[in-house]
Design a protein around this motif. Structure first.
Motif: not given
Length: 201
Positions: A26-39, A92-104
């Protein structure tokens, strides 16, 4: 061999690396979402606040358990399975965002509010299981606590990104649905725990 502190067989149950792994993923995905630009799928979803908030919230229940256990000194084994259930909804929440499931997937958000509250409240109820008598009270306690958490979650969502975002026009209807699904998930968790207790000798 039986653990004298809990009366349960040693060597059974969920190992400690399971909740630890859930926390790390969970923390790894949140770090990517926070610090990696352009997603784009992470834009305007308050992931900076989630990184801090989720880190603290995920550590809260295990920390309280260890503090209470340290004070009581009963020698109980940590309920790693219950901890994993409590932590799973954040993953589950963070992975859903990582896989763009909330929008798709239109139904993904609704499924999350039901299933994640069932997991979260099931884990909390499992921790309290031995302390609640009669056991049917656990159904009411788990459901009520889940409803309170659902209200808190919706207030947090409104404060962090809905009040100044693009979802304000539909927020009322969506919030009512989320509160209902979260409470129903909590009720299912409470009933499942009660049924599990009744099935055991």
């Amino acid at each position: 061999m039986v653990d004298k502190g809990t009366g349960e067989a040693r060597g059974r149950g969920v190992p400690a690396w399971v909740p630890a792994g859930i926390y790390a993923l969970t923390m790894a995905q949140l770090a990517v979402a926070t610090f990696v630009p352009g997603i784009d799928r992470f834009a305007d979803k308050a992931f900076g606040a989630r990184l801090v908030g989720y880190a603290l919230l995920m550590a809260l229940v295990p920390a309280i358990w260890f503090l209470v256990e340290r004070r009581r000194r009963t020698g109980k084994r940590p309920p790693h399975g219950a901890f994993a259930l409590v932590l799973a909804p954040f993953l589950v929440d963070v992975t859903g965002n990582s896989l763009d499931l909330y929008d798709s997937l239109v139904w993904w958000d609704d499924l999350n509010h039901f299933a994640n509250w069932a997991l979260l409240c099931g884990g909390l109820g499992a921790i309290l299981l031995r302390s609640v008598r009669p056991h049917w009270v656990l159904v009411l306690a788990v459901t009520g606590f889940g409803a309170v958490l659902a209200i808190g979650w919706e207030l947090g969502e409104w404060w962090t990104f809905i009040r100044h975002g693009t979802e304000l026009d539909t927020a009322y209807e969506d919030t009512l649905g989320d509160l209902t699904l979260g409470t129903l998930g909590s009720l299912v968790a409470g009933l499942a725990l009660w049924r599990w207790v009744l099935s055991r000798p």
